[in-house]
Design an enzyme around this catalytic site. Structure first.
Site, PDB file in Angstrom:
ATOM      1  N   HIS A  57       0.852  -1.186   0.000  1.00  0.00           N
ATOM      2  CA  HIS A  57       0.000   0.000   0.000  1.00  0.00           C
ATOM      3  C   HIS A  57       0.888   1.237   0.000  1.00  0.00           C
ATOM      4  O   HIS A  57       2.046   1.184   0.439  1.00  0.00           O
ATOM      5  CB  HIS A  57      -0.901   0.018   1.230  1.00  0.00           C
ATOM      6  CG  HIS A  57      -1.976  -1.022   1.205  1.00  0.00           C
ATOM      7  ND1 HIS A  57      -3.045  -0.986   2.069  1.00  0.00           N
ATOM      8  CD2 HIS A  57      -2.148  -2.126   0.438  1.00  0.00           C
ATOM      9  CE1 HIS A  57      -3.838  -2.014   1.825  1.00  0.00           C
ATOM     10  NE2 HIS A  57      -3.312  -2.726   0.848  1.00  0.00           N
ATOM     11  N   GLU A  59       1.066   3.806   1.883  1.00  0.00           N
ATOM     12  CA  GLU A  59       1.626   4.163   3.190  1.00  0.00           C
ATOM     13  C   GLU A  59       2.798   3.265   3.572  1.00  0.00           C
ATOM     14  O   GLU A  59       3.811   3.740   4.091  1.00  0.00           O
ATOM     15  CB  GLU A  59       0.549   4.057   4.290  1.00  0.00           C
ATOM     16  CG  GLU A  59      -0.644   4.939   4.073  1.00  0.00           C
ATOM     17  CD  GLU A  59      -1.804   4.226   3.387  1.00  0.00           C
ATOM     18  OE1 GLU A  59      -2.958   4.485   3.779  1.00  0.00           O
ATOM     19  OE2 GLU A  59      -1.564   3.407   2.462  1.00  0.00           O
ATOM     20  N   CYS A  87      -5.954   1.946   5.931  1.00  0.00           N
ATOM     21  CA  CYS A  87      -6.607   0.700   6.327  1.00  0.00           C
ATOM     22  C   CYS A  87      -6.020   0.232   7.657  1.00  0.00           C
ATOM     23  O   CYS A  87      -5.038   0.809   8.154  1.00  0.00           O
ATOM     24  CB  CYS A  87      -6.387  -0.356   5.239  1.00  0.00           C
ATOM     25  SG  CYS A  87      -4.688  -0.996   5.195  1.00  0.00           S
ATOM     26  N   CYS A  90      -2.128  -0.461   7.506  1.00  0.00           N
ATOM     27  CA  CYS A  90      -1.309   0.745   7.419  1.00  0.00           C
ATOM     28  C   CYS A  90      -1.367   1.554   8.712  1.00  0.00           C
ATOM     29  O   CYS A  90      -0.354   2.093   9.164  1.00  0.00           O
ATOM     30  CB  CYS A  90      -1.743   1.597   6.230  1.00  0.00           C
ATOM     31  SG  CYS A  90      -1.433   0.759   4.657  1.00  0.00           S
TER      32      CYS A  90
END
Length: 153
Positions: A57, A59, A87, A90
């Site tokens: 992701h 992040e 999410c 993260c």
């Protein structure tokens, strides 16, 4: 309309540029930057499809880059800017890295973990809490995500 700090707008603008990179690669358009002392020390965009890595992701990519730049896994006194609310994965990574502040644009009503569905970044059971601010360039980021998903249907 809330007035946002020009510094936050500046770094969120860079996160949006990175989200566009993700979109060009066919990934969900999310971008992130990690800033320390007004300098970007890590950045990333969503890459799970292209890398066959469910943890890639924006992040996580940005946190990994920041840790390499700073030479430590403790990202003390940093701010993470991201175009979409993190999410749970993260958000947990931010807590473990000791990110000081999170600034995100669009909320995620399905999986947001900074207040929408969960609030992992400020959960009282954890040993670190991340200061949060949301809504910086929200409309632009929300529109980008809506258009991406509409085009895929």
């Amino acid at each position: 309309m809330q007035a946002f700090d020009p510094t936050d707008i500046h770094f969120m603008t860079r996160a949006i540029e990175l989200a566009r990179e993700a979109e060009r690669a066919g990934e969900v358009p999310v971008g992130a930057v990690v800033v320390k002392d007004s300098v970007i020390v890590g950045e990333g965009w969503n890459r799970p499809i292209g890398t066959n890595d469910p943890t890639a992701h924006a992040e996580i990519v940005a946190l990994r880059a920041a840790a390499q730049t700073l030479g430590t896994y403790r990202l003390l006194d940093t701010t993470l800017y991201v175009t979409l609310e993190p999410c749970p994965m993260c958000a947990g990574a931010m807590v473990h890295a000791r990110v000081k502040r999170l600034v995100f644009a669009a909320t995620d009503p399905r999986a947001g973990a900074a207040g929408s569905v969960f609030n992992i970044v400020q959960h009282e059971a954890l040993n670190h809490r991340v200061v949060c601010e949301s809504g910086v360039l929200q409309e632009e980021c929300s529109r980008m995500l809506r258009e991406f998903f509409l085009a895929r249907r």
